[in-house]
Design a protein around this motif. Structure first.
Motif, short mmCIF file in Angstrom:
data_model
loop_
_atom_site.label_atom_id
_atom_site.label_comp_id
_atom_site.label_asym_id
_atom_site.label_seq_id
_atom_site.Cartn_x
_atom_site.Cartn_y
_atom_site.Cartn_z
N HIS A 11 0.86 -1.17 0.00
CA HIS A 11 0.00 0.00 0.00
C HIS A 11 0.90 1.23 0.00
N GLN A 12 0.34 2.36 -0.40
CA GLN A 12 1.13 3.57 -0.48
C GLN A 12 0.68 4.57 0.56
N LEU A 46 12.61 -10.12 -2.15
CA LEU A 46 12.38 -8.88 -1.41
C LEU A 46 12.27 -9.17 0.08
N MET A 47 11.47 -10.17 0.45
CA MET A 47 11.29 -10.49 1.86
C MET A 47 12.56 -11.05 2.47
N GLY A 108 5.82 6.90 1.81
CA GLY A 108 6.55 5.66 1.58
C GLY A 108 5.63 4.55 1.14
N THR A 109 6.23 3.38 0.95
CA THR A 109 5.48 2.19 0.56
C THR A 109 5.33 1.28 1.77
N ILE A 110 4.08 0.95 2.11
CA ILE A 110 3.83 0.04 3.23
C ILE A 110 3.87 -1.39 2.69
N PHE A 111 4.74 -2.19 3.27
CA PHE A 111 4.87 -3.59 2.87
C PHE A 111 4.51 -4.46 4.06
N MET A 112 3.50 -5.32 3.88
CA MET A 112 3.10 -6.26 4.91
C MET A 112 3.23 -7.67 4.36
N CYS A 113 3.87 -8.54 5.12
CA CYS A 113 4.15 -9.88 4.61
C CYS A 113 4.03 -10.94 5.70
N HIS A 114 3.33 -12.00 5.38
CA HIS A 114 3.25 -13.19 6.23
C HIS A 114 4.19 -14.22 5.61
N ILE A 125 5.99 -5.90 8.95
CA ILE A 125 5.40 -4.64 8.47
C ILE A 125 6.49 -3.59 8.42
N ALA A 126 6.61 -2.90 7.29
CA ALA A 126 7.64 -1.87 7.16
C ALA A 126 7.17 -0.78 6.22
N ILE A 127 7.73 0.42 6.43
CA ILE A 127 7.56 1.52 5.48
C ILE A 127 8.88 1.67 4.74
N LEU A 128 8.84 1.46 3.44
CA LEU A 128 10.06 1.51 2.62
C LEU A 128 10.09 2.82 1.83
#
Length: 340
Positions: A11-12, A46-47, A108-114, A125-128
């Motif tokens: 998400h942005q 990426l992860m 930034g770009t919100i990246f959420m990953c399981h 969860i991170a803001i890149l």
């Protein structure tokens, strides 16, 4: 090293211009992706990169409060009441709302990953940030391009889902970066996640040092024996530090001598004042105190190996002074150049 990505969402976060020059409140618009990222080798790479960077950074530990909106949303996803996409959208909106209260906030770009790593499930969860760079295209022209900066992110947290679900009293399932911005990053995460302080590695290491000292004193060891026990403890802890592994109290106890038919782990378990976890991360600066005496103040900074006390270094307790025999050559040379 193998990482299995199970769900991933992007998400942005777009910072909105202030309404007027006097406005102090930042606001964000969240551009929410309508579908999850298709799983691919690129997403796994990426992860994996983010995982490796996160593992190398300094972190704080926390636990969810009962009132945590984040934890409530997390439970809905884990119980399959909501999809991962819905969970990610709701928490991207929550993140934007809380982040707007902090002066270091930015787009930034919100990246959420399981993902799963070594049989453990995590939620990351991170803001890149995005960075600009130049590339040469197939026609040998120079083009401006944007890329995600995966090495310098400051806002990131990770939940150990396996630990959270299997160990009700764990103090370490929730971690977040300390960040270079200072205490406000920790403050943000405590607010966003509605968390309380969890495991405190520094306090655990300090309590360990006190337990080792008491273990030696209780058993009336000589100064030489105390130094030997502390050296054994230091060697084990240093090995754990180099291997990026936790101090395990049972493993450490196996490295230390059993005194008066009591092992070190039994000694700590029978005394509540230490409050030691079964395992915890080593802290380099704390561990130095096992083999060194040091202190500074009023323009003096002194540090020496513990085995030198009562040898090259003598402590005159009554007169509050140290006597140092055989000065280091470089110090002696400096003193000899002084004009009297």
């Amino acid at each position: 090293m193998s990482i299995i990505v199970k769900h991933a969402a992007l998400h942005q976060l777009v910072q909105q211009p202030l309404n007027n020059e006097e406005s102090k409140h930042i606001s964000f618009k969240t551009n929410l992706r309508e579908t999850l990222l298709p799983l691919s080798t690129n997403v796994e790479q990426l992860m994996l990169t983010l995982h490796q960077v996160y593992q190398s950074r300094s972190i704080n530990y926390g636990i969810f409060r009962e009132s945590s909106p984040f934890a409530n949303q997390l439970n809905k996803w884990l119980s399959k009441e909501e999809s991962f996409l819905t969970f990610s959208c709701n928490n991207a909106t929550l993140l934007a709302k809380v982040l707007a209260e902090y002066s270091f906030a930015h787009s930034g770009t919100i990246f959420m990953c399981h993902y799963n790593y070594l049989a453990t499930d995590y939620l990351f969860i991170a803001i890149l940030n995005s960075r600009s760079s130049m590339l040469v295209d197939d026609e040998l022209n120079i083009q401006l391009t944007q890329y995600l900066d995966m090495a310098q992110f400051e806002i990131a947290c990770r939940i150990n889902l396996t630990d959270l679900q299997n160990h009700a009293h764990s103090k370490r399932y929730l971690t977040f970066l300390k960040g270079r911005i200072g205490y406000k990053v920790s403050e943000f995460f405590m607010c966003y996640l509605d968390a309380a302080e969890g495991l405190n590695p520094k306090a655990q290491n300090q309590s360990l040092l006190q337990a080792i000292q008491d273990y030696c004193e209780t058993n009336n060891l000589s100064n030489a024996q105390v130094v030997e026990v502390k050296n054994q403890a230091f060697e084990y802890c240093q090995t754990q530090l180099k291997n990026n592994e936790d101090i395990q109290i049972t493993e450490l106890s196996a490295q230390l001598p059993t005194l008066n038919q009591h092992s070190f782990d039994n000694f700590t378990q029978n005394n509540e004042k230490y409050d030691l976890e079964e395992s915890f991360p080593p802290v380099r600066n704390s561990l130095k105190k096992l083999t060194k005496y040091s202190g500074y103040g009023k323009g003096i900074n002194i540090s020496f190996d513990a085995n030198l006390l009562h040898n090259r270094v003598e402590w005159d307790k009554e007169n509050d002074r140290l006597i140092i025999n055989e000065l280091p050559p470089n110090l002696r040379n400096q003193l000899e150049r002084i004009k009297h």
